[in-house]
Design a protein around this motif. Structure first.
Motif, short mmCIF file in Angstrom:
data_model
loop_
_atom_site.label_atom_id
_atom_site.label_comp_id
_atom_site.label_asym_id
_atom_site.label_seq_id
_atom_site.Cartn_x
_atom_site.Cartn_y
_atom_site.Cartn_z
N ARG A 112 16.38 4.54 -0.20
CA ARG A 112 15.26 3.61 -0.29
C ARG A 112 13.93 4.36 -0.13
N ARG A 115 13.15 6.48 -3.27
CA ARG A 115 12.62 5.65 -4.37
C ARG A 115 11.15 5.34 -4.11
N GLU A 116 10.84 4.98 -2.87
CA GLU A 116 9.44 4.66 -2.52
C GLU A 116 8.54 5.88 -2.71
N SER A 119 7.72 6.79 -6.23
CA SER A 119 6.86 5.85 -6.96
C SER A 119 5.37 6.04 -6.59
N ARG A 128 10.14 11.22 -10.96
CA ARG A 128 10.53 9.80 -11.06
C ARG A 128 11.29 9.54 -12.37
N HIS A 132 17.98 9.49 -10.87
CA HIS A 132 19.05 8.49 -11.04
C HIS A 132 19.82 8.39 -9.73
N ASP A 133 20.25 7.17 -9.38
CA ASP A 133 21.00 7.03 -8.13
C ASP A 133 22.33 6.32 -8.32
N HIS A 175 21.16 -2.13 -5.33
CA HIS A 175 19.87 -1.51 -5.60
C HIS A 175 19.99 -0.20 -6.37
N TYR A 176 21.22 0.26 -6.58
CA TYR A 176 21.42 1.55 -7.24
C TYR A 176 21.62 1.34 -8.74
N GLU A 177 21.25 2.37 -9.50
CA GLU A 177 21.40 2.28 -10.95
C GLU A 177 22.89 2.25 -11.35
#
Ligand code: ADP
Ligand code: 5GP
Length: 206
Positions: A112, A115-116, A119, A128, A132-133, A175-177
């Protein structure tokens, strides 16, 4: 239009509840993909038998870890199961911009935070774009208990704590791809390899 050369490096983040088989899968991926670099995290946890400083983790005292955190050395850091773990930003950037894909093994809080962080305006947008997660789940909590017990590296109290955390962590999977269920190890490994390969071949128009 500027098109990136193919294959191109990616940042591949993998999370899983402790005991799911993430280390096993990541080691196999590292062996299969010689260009891939493992992001060696820093931690205040004591080394387990067979772990090497600088290879599995950079083992730090709590004081040293917090000093480095204060200096902004970590892309993210989090307290997991009572110990600090952090991803050193310099190591990720050095490898990625030298043309290597980087494998990040972090817990759900770390994912988390990454990702923050990615961004933010101040971060290089390339990081970014190529991020990939993947979330790896155990087939069941019973299977997870079984794996933690069979691994034989944690006390019963630690195992109970990890199982309690696992239930909460699994709520983050959406929340993951990508999501992989590590039931049969070979199938899970084939899926992880497919995700890695497909993303290094993705056309990215800059
Ligand atoms: P993690 O890094 O997620 O904590 P490990 O890779 O250390 O987990 O795996 C935990 C234990 O489960 C190890 O003993 C490993 O050999 C075993 N294991 C991993 N994947 C599987 C699987 N698909 N089926 C059965 N056992 C597995
Ligand atoms: P272990 O102690 O079993 O090696 O790892 C415990 C947890 O810490 C795992 O879920 C692992 O993904 C996580 N972890 C390892 N490195 C990092 C890191 O750099 N940052 C964060 N947030 N978690 C990490």
């Amino acid at each position: 239009m500027n098109i990136e050369p193919i294959p191109h490096p990616i940042l591949l983040l993998v999370s899983a509840p402790s005991g799911t088989g993430k280390t096993t899968l990541c080691h196999r991926l590292m062996q299969a993909e010689p260009g891939l670099r493992y992001s060696v995290s820093s931690t205040t946890r004591a080394p387990r038998e067979g772990e090497t400083d600088g290879v599995d983790y950079t083992f730090l005292s709590r004081e040293e870890f917090l000093r480095r955190a204060g200096e902004g050395k970590f892309l993210e850091y989090a307290e997991v199961h009572g110990n600090f773990y952090g991803t050193e930003i310099g190591m990720v950037e050095r490898n990625f911009f030298a043309g290597h894909s980087v494998l990040l093994d972090v817990d759900v809080q770390g994912a988390r935070l990454i990702r923050e962080a990615l961004s933010r305006e101040s971060m290089n947008p390339k990081l970014r774009t190529y991020f990939h997660d993947v979330f790896i789940s155990p087939p069941s909590l019973n299977a997870l208990r079984d794996r933690l017990e069979k691994r034989g590296k944690d006390s019963q109290a630690v195992i109970e704590k990890r199982l309690r955390n696992a239930e909460a962590e699994m709520l983050d999977a959406a929340h993951y791809e990508y999501q992989i269920i590590n039931d049969d190890l070979d199938s899970a490994f084939a899926q992880l390899t497919a995700i890695h390969t497909a993303n290094t071949l993705r056309t990215v128009r800059l």
